[in-house]
Design a protein around this motif. Sequence first.
Motif, PDB file in Angstrom:
ATOM      1  N   ALA A 216       0.747  -1.261  -0.185  1.00  0.00           N
ATOM      2  CA  ALA A 216      -0.049  -0.043  -0.008  1.00  0.00           C
ATOM      3  C   ALA A 216       0.745   1.310  -0.065  1.00  0.00           C
ATOM      4  CB  ALA A 216      -0.830   0.151   1.281  1.00  0.00           C
ATOM      5  N   LEU A 217       0.639   2.182  -0.810  1.00  0.00           N
ATOM      6  CA  LEU A 217       1.384   3.312  -1.031  1.00  0.00           C
ATOM      7  C   LEU A 217       0.871   4.541  -0.523  1.00  0.00           C
ATOM      8  CD1 LEU A 217       2.474   2.391  -4.712  1.00  0.00           C
ATOM      9  CD2 LEU A 217       4.060   2.360  -2.757  1.00  0.00           C
ATOM     10  N   SER A 218       1.470   5.566  -0.340  1.00  0.00           N
ATOM     11  CA  SER A 218       0.919   7.007   0.401  1.00  0.00           C
ATOM     12  C   SER A 218       2.107   7.894  -0.324  1.00  0.00           C
ATOM     13  CB  SER A 218       0.933   7.113   1.756  1.00  0.00           C
ATOM     14  OG  SER A 218       0.169   6.062   2.431  1.00  0.00           O
ATOM     15  N   ASN A 219       1.369   9.044  -0.635  1.00  0.00           N
ATOM     16  CA  ASN A 219       1.985  10.373  -1.007  1.00  0.00           C
ATOM     17  C   ASN A 219       2.331  11.193   0.351  1.00  0.00           C
ATOM     18  OD1 ASN A 219       3.304  12.679  -2.011  1.00  0.00           O
ATOM     19  ND2 ASN A 219       1.636  13.201  -3.318  1.00  0.00           N
ATOM     20  N   VAL A 220       3.537  11.174   0.998  1.00  0.00           N
ATOM     21  CA  VAL A 220       3.775  11.874   2.138  1.00  0.00           C
ATOM     22  C   VAL A 220       4.666  13.070   1.821  1.00  0.00           C
ATOM     23  CG1 VAL A 220       3.947   9.780   3.301  1.00  0.00           C
ATOM     24  CG2 VAL A 220       5.975  10.625   2.160  1.00  0.00           C
ATOM     25  N   ALA A 221       4.717  13.705   0.572  1.00  0.00           N
ATOM     26  CA  ALA A 221       5.140  14.930   0.504  1.00  0.00           C
ATOM     27  C   ALA A 221       4.727  15.924   1.337  1.00  0.00           C
ATOM     28  CB  ALA A 221       4.951  15.400  -1.029  1.00  0.00           C
ATOM     29  N   LYS A 222       3.619  16.171   1.446  1.00  0.00           N
ATOM     30  CA  LYS A 222       3.014  17.167   2.542  1.00  0.00           C
ATOM     31  C   LYS A 222       3.624  17.071   3.968  1.00  0.00           C
ATOM     32  CE  LYS A 222      -1.025  20.052   3.888  1.00  0.00           C
ATOM     33  NZ  LYS A 222      -2.262  19.990   4.026  1.00  0.00           N
ATOM     34  N   GLU A 223       3.605  16.050   4.483  1.00  0.00           N
ATOM     35  CA  GLU A 223       4.119  15.835   5.822  1.00  0.00           C
ATOM     36  C   GLU A 223       5.566  15.705   5.845  1.00  0.00           C
ATOM     37  OE1 GLU A 223       4.820  11.313   7.013  1.00  0.00           O
ATOM     38  OE2 GLU A 223       2.697  11.584   6.361  1.00  0.00           O
ATOM     39  N   ALA A 224       6.271  15.575   4.736  1.00  0.00           N
ATOM     40  CA  ALA A 224       7.718  15.641   4.661  1.00  0.00           C
ATOM     41  C   ALA A 224       8.258  17.048   4.591  1.00  0.00           C
ATOM     42  CB  ALA A 224       8.411  14.893   3.674  1.00  0.00           C
ATOM     43  N   GLY A 225       7.409  17.819   4.005  1.00  0.00           N
ATOM     44  CA  GLY A 225       7.493  19.236   3.744  1.00  0.00           C
ATOM     45  C   GLY A 225       8.029  19.722   2.369  1.00  0.00           C
ATOM     46  N   VAL A 226       7.883  18.606   1.429  1.00  0.00           N
ATOM     47  CA  VAL A 226       8.626  18.888  -0.020  1.00  0.00           C
ATOM     48  C   VAL A 226       7.216  19.185  -0.851  1.00  0.00           C
ATOM     49  CG1 VAL A 226      10.589  17.791   0.635  1.00  0.00           C
ATOM     50  CG2 VAL A 226       8.416  16.308  -0.312  1.00  0.00           C
ATOM     51  N   ASP A 227       6.137  19.299  -0.577  1.00  0.00           N
ATOM     52  CA  ASP A 227       5.020  19.443  -1.611  1.00  0.00           C
ATOM     53  C   ASP A 227       4.912  20.791  -2.244  1.00  0.00           C
ATOM     54  OD1 ASP A 227       4.350  20.377   0.874  1.00  0.00           O
ATOM     55  OD2 ASP A 227       2.182  20.144   0.507  1.00  0.00           O
ATOM     56  N   LYS A 228       5.972  21.059  -2.975  1.00  0.00           N
ATOM     57  CA  LYS A 228       6.136  22.527  -3.505  1.00  0.00           C
ATOM     58  C   LYS A 228       5.577  22.499  -4.860  1.00  0.00           C
ATOM     59  CE  LYS A 228       8.288  23.676   0.173  1.00  0.00           C
ATOM     60  NZ  LYS A 228       7.787  24.458   1.261  1.00  0.00           N
ATOM     61  N   TYR A 229       5.085  23.716  -5.354  1.00  0.00           N
ATOM     62  CA  TYR A 229       4.583  24.088  -6.638  1.00  0.00           C
ATOM     63  C   TYR A 229       5.597  24.914  -7.522  1.00  0.00           C
ATOM     64  CZ  TYR A 229       0.039  22.531  -4.783  1.00  0.00           C
ATOM     65  OH  TYR A 229      -0.855  21.992  -4.218  1.00  0.00           O
ATOM     66  N   THR A 230       6.039  24.391  -8.484  1.00  0.00           N
ATOM     67  CA  THR A 230       7.098  24.937  -9.263  1.00  0.00           C
ATOM     68  C   THR A 230       7.346  24.074 -10.598  1.00  0.00           C
ATOM     69  OG1 THR A 230       9.269  25.679  -9.288  1.00  0.00           O
ATOM     70  CG2 THR A 230       9.363  23.653  -8.451  1.00  0.00           C
ATOM     71  N   GLY A 231       8.200  24.900 -11.397  1.00  0.00           N
ATOM     72  CA  GLY A 231       8.422  24.017 -12.796  1.00  0.00           C
ATOM     73  C   GLY A 231       9.596  23.057 -12.589  1.00  0.00           C
ATOM     74  N   GLY A 232       9.384  22.036 -12.053  1.00  0.00           N
ATOM     75  CA  GLY A 232      10.352  21.037 -11.729  1.00  0.00           C
ATOM     76  C   GLY A 232      10.988  20.523 -12.733  1.00  0.00           C
ATOM     77  N   ARG A 233      12.365  20.402 -12.554  1.00  0.00           N
ATOM     78  CA  ARG A 233      13.079  19.526 -13.875  1.00  0.00           C
ATOM     79  C   ARG A 233      14.102  18.646 -13.327  1.00  0.00           C
ATOM     80  NH1 ARG A 233      11.903  19.816 -19.290  1.00  0.00           N
ATOM     81  NH2 ARG A 233      10.954  21.731 -19.664  1.00  0.00           N
ATOM     82  N   GLY A 234      15.368  18.837 -12.983  1.00  0.00           N
ATOM     83  CA  GLY A 234      16.580  17.949 -12.513  1.00  0.00           C
ATOM     84  C   GLY A 234      16.226  17.643 -10.650  1.00  0.00           C
ATOM     85  N   VAL A 235      16.524  16.414 -10.546  1.00  0.00           N
ATOM     86  CA  VAL A 235      16.475  16.150  -9.089  1.00  0.00           C
ATOM     87  C   VAL A 235      17.615  14.903  -8.730  1.00  0.00           C
ATOM     88  CG1 VAL A 235      14.860  14.262  -9.307  1.00  0.00           C
ATOM     89  CG2 VAL A 235      15.062  15.224  -6.989  1.00  0.00           C
ATOM     90  N   THR A 236      18.317  15.212  -7.544  1.00  0.00           N
ATOM     91  CA  THR A 236      19.192  14.157  -7.290  1.00  0.00           C
ATOM     92  C   THR A 236      19.276  14.075  -5.742  1.00  0.00           C
ATOM     93  OG1 THR A 236      21.470  13.592  -7.206  1.00  0.00           O
ATOM     94  CG2 THR A 236      21.054  15.976  -7.000  1.00  0.00           C
ATOM     95  N   THR A 237      19.505  12.885  -5.175  1.00  0.00           N
ATOM     96  CA  THR A 237      19.467  12.621  -3.654  1.00  0.00           C
ATOM     97  C   THR A 237      20.800  12.019  -3.142  1.00  0.00           C
ATOM     98  OG1 THR A 237      18.572  10.581  -4.072  1.00  0.00           O
ATOM     99  CG2 THR A 237      17.049  12.299  -3.792  1.00  0.00           C
ATOM    100  N   GLY A 238      21.055  12.542  -1.921  1.00  0.00           N
ATOM    101  CA  GLY A 238      22.245  11.725  -1.034  1.00  0.00           C
ATOM    102  C   GLY A 238      22.695  12.784  -0.286  1.00  0.00           C
ATOM    103  N   PRO A 239      23.406  12.245   0.654  1.00  0.00           N
ATOM    104  CA  PRO A 239      24.212  13.244   1.841  1.00  0.00           C
ATOM    105  C   PRO A 239      24.972  14.319   1.237  1.00  0.00           C
ATOM    106  CG  PRO A 239      25.662  11.046   1.502  1.00  0.00           C
ATOM    107  CD  PRO A 239      24.120  10.912   0.443  1.00  0.00           C
ATOM    108  N   ILE A 240      24.215  15.424   1.131  1.00  0.00           N
ATOM    109  CA  ILE A 240      24.646  16.793   0.603  1.00  0.00           C
ATOM    110  C   ILE A 240      25.231  17.506   1.901  1.00  0.00           C
ATOM    111  CG2 ILE A 240      24.501  18.644  -0.809  1.00  0.00           C
ATOM    112  CD1 ILE A 240      22.172  17.030  -2.407  1.00  0.00           C
ATOM    113  N   VAL A 241      24.540  17.883   2.465  1.00  0.00           N
ATOM    114  CA  VAL A 241      24.881  18.746   3.562  1.00  0.00           C
ATOM    115  C   VAL A 241      24.834  17.877   4.814  1.00  0.00           C
ATOM    116  CG1 VAL A 241      24.080  20.886   2.613  1.00  0.00           C
ATOM    117  CG2 VAL A 241      22.633  19.549   4.191  1.00  0.00           C
ATOM    118  N   ASN A 242      24.237  16.779   4.944  1.00  0.00           N
ATOM    119  CA  ASN A 242      24.559  15.938   6.148  1.00  0.00           C
ATOM    120  C   ASN A 242      25.576  14.846   5.768  1.00  0.00           C
ATOM    121  OD1 ASN A 242      22.284  16.259   8.265  1.00  0.00           O
ATOM    122  ND2 ASN A 242      20.931  16.373   6.253  1.00  0.00           N
TER     123      ASN A 242
END
Length: 549
Positions: A216-242
């Motif tokens: 079972a799946l859920s969209n948790v963007a709002k609770e995580a604080g990333v549900d932003k409205y913009t013209g999204g393009r590239g994305v990358t993930t990893g330990p950047i500042v952490n």
Amino acid sequence: MLTLPSIVLLLGGAWRVLCELRSPPLFTSLTEHALPAGSSHNPLQVNYGMAVTDVDGDGSLEIIVAGYNEPNLVLKYDASSQRLVNLAQDDLDSPYYALRDEHGSSIGVAACDIDGDGWEEIYFLNTNNAFSGTATYADKLFKHRNGRWEDILNDEVNVQRGVTSWFAGRSVACIDRKGLGRYSIYVANYASGSVGPHALIEMDVLASDVIHGVVALSNVAKEAGVDKYTGGRGVTTGPIVNHNMSDIFCDNEYGPNFLFRNNGDGTFTDIAVDTGIADATEHGRGVALADFNRDGKTDIVYANWNGPHRLFLQTGEPGRIRFQDAATPEFALPSSARTLIATDFDNDQHLEVFFNNMANKGHSSNRAFSIRHDNDGQLHVMKLNLGDADEPAGTGTGGVVTDLNGDGTLELLLSHGESKVQPLTVYTSAQGKGNNWLRVIPRTEAGAFARGARVQLHMERSSPQLRIIDGGSGYLCQMEPVAHFGLAHDVGTRVEVTWPDGLTYSRRLSPADVNSVIEIPYPAKRSQHRTRLQVKWDLLLSYAEHGCG
């Protein structure tokens, strides 16, 4: 009338062009033999994103290609013929048939272990010709279940939950936001007003039945604080500042970039403006994480569509982190860039940055630069002669790297499309054949690829090298889940892996480890030699202990 400064500038430019032409070519083509154009293995069609994972479960890596209004491809290297073959043929009985999804318009693709069973799921982001807002065809999330690949977004439980994304997405990446070994799918959507925020899709533990393969799946963007409205393009993930927790960076097309710092509890705070990487007036595309100056900090390089390209080096300490653009005028020179890849193609210890561009007015399409940090403490950026990978008429979209034949030299695979139907192309480095190398594959506790893990290699005579196991990068794409290190004529003395949960494991290296692939399991007793049923049982115990986690 030419002034002295302008004459110096012209002569300098001419000298750089001459040096580039005189330098040996970096790439030679393998396409004609390894992936002949026009066959069912390399059909003439529009292709976009690409990802690398183990699709058939045999321990080797396959390349997934997102076909746009055409079937998706799953390319496997056949060692006997030295060719790539498409596993996802038009055969209803094939376990890979559903992955074709020929009615979809796939643009992005990524793979990761969503349910923690040790096998990566595959997410296809579909747009169906919708530039922004609402799309006409839903995304797909395939799980290996019942001996074949099946779309779990189409399961009744997920249809009822309405979790399926119908928005016009642009890029997709994976992130273990809480360090539990279960990954979330981050979707960078292209919003239209208040329609189409960024999404974060993950397993709802309490509503799932992992024994019977129900996720079972859920969209948790709002609770995580990333549900932003913009013209999204590239994305990358990893330990950047952490140091260990995975963060998220988005180079957006309109509005400022996002740099979501992981707060340690699965929520995120956008610090792009505070760290100087917002770059609000440019149109982001390809993006990658790397440590260019070998100071142990994660840097960010990305391309802007027909805007100046960026080479952001991380400086400062926690709480006072800043990113400073170190791009030279030649590196920053605008181009019609799509995918960007940062890796060591010739195994000389120095990273290269490759731009997969769309040909523009007959000019040479693709570009590559060597990024060197020498003993003088300065960063040296030099444009390279691409050789066969120049592609002056290429309509580049996606691209990935992986080692197809196990010789320690990375192959570059490029996709093309949008404005013109073109086949996939395959290249290998023509340089560095005598250089040493090392490849490291960290695993999660369940045995999946540990995307987001930080891998540092200590050298005998050189400064340490840092790699991050890719959760998604390039643009529309996801690189191989391997830390690839070029050693030149040096050797590694110790490799250190840090998982997203903060657990660190260090292993000393011997001369026998040079030019080899090292698998590093998650260092816990219960992760060793477990059957898939035992993994599922342990998952149930974990759910009972951690709740929704």
